[in-house]
Write an enzyme that holds these catalytic residues in place. Structure first.
Site, short mmCIF file in Angstrom:
data_model
loop_
_atom_site.label_atom_id
_atom_site.label_comp_id
_atom_site.label_asym_id
_atom_site.label_seq_id
_atom_site.Cartn_x
_atom_site.Cartn_y
_atom_site.Cartn_z
N LYS A 126 0.84 -1.21 0.00
CA LYS A 126 0.00 0.00 0.00
C LYS A 126 0.87 1.25 0.00
O LYS A 126 0.60 2.21 -0.74
CB LYS A 126 -0.93 -0.01 1.22
N LYS A 141 0.26 12.08 4.81
CA LYS A 141 0.57 11.07 5.83
C LYS A 141 1.15 9.81 5.19
O LYS A 141 2.16 9.27 5.64
CB LYS A 141 -0.69 10.74 6.63
#
Length: 185
Positions: free
Chosen positions: A59, A134
């Protein structure tokens, strides 16, 4: 007794609404047959990436690439539009050519080019620019720990952090990079 797996997904809000999410599974092979049918209720593909934790690594690598493609797509669209091209013509050209990518096709950052994209809804309802900032921080940290060289991370991180901290762009879909570029001189 249950077993823990990591299964981050890709496809965002658009993929969730269409049940076309792609899951990146980190788990022992012996739980794959149990977990896969559950994930396929929410998406269209499950990719076993390795043991627990491998889904997260996949991811982070995917979102690192996505962050860069989004900026490049926004810059290319801005270049063409500022030079006089119609945004829809340029979008169709890119998507029929070697520049095609998810950001140009599904999540085009220019309002009106991809009708279902967050840009066509005022940059709302997508993957927030703060979440992208983030994820970039996490990907950069993982790369540093693994000794993986990243050449473009500093500029990309700077762009997303700047937008996240700007009241005009913070909280909006990460494709708002285009709006930032288009409004800049």
């Amino acid at each position: 007794m249950g077993r823990f797996v990591d299964a981050p997904m890709s496809g965002g809000v658009v993929g969730a609404q269409a049940a076309s999410l792609a899951f990146m599974l980190g788990a022992p092979l012996d739980v794959l047959d149990r977990v896969k049918p559950i994930l396929l209720m929410m998406g269209q593909s499950v990719h076993h990436c390795g043991e627990q934790g491998a889904g997260l690594v996949a991811k982070l690598a995917n979102n690192y690439l996505l962050a860069l493609m989004n900026i490049a797509t926004a810059e290319a669209m801005n270049l063409g539009i500022k030079c006089g091209l119609d945004s829809r013509v340029l979008g169709r050209l890119i998507n029929a050519s070697t520049g095609r990518n998810w950001c140009s096709d599904v999540n085009n950052p220019v309002p009106g080019v991809a009708e279902a994209s967050p840009a066509s809804r005022g940059y709302s309802g997508g993957f927030g620019v703060g979440l992208m900032a983030k994820d970039l921080r996490l990907a950069i940290s993982a790369a540093e720990k693994a000794g993986a060289r990243l050449e473009l991370h500093e500029k990309a991180q700077s762009v997303y952090e700047k937008l996240n901290n700007d009241e005009r762009f913070g909280g909006q879909d990460f494709s708002v990079v285009y709006k930032y570029l288009a409004e800049s001189k």
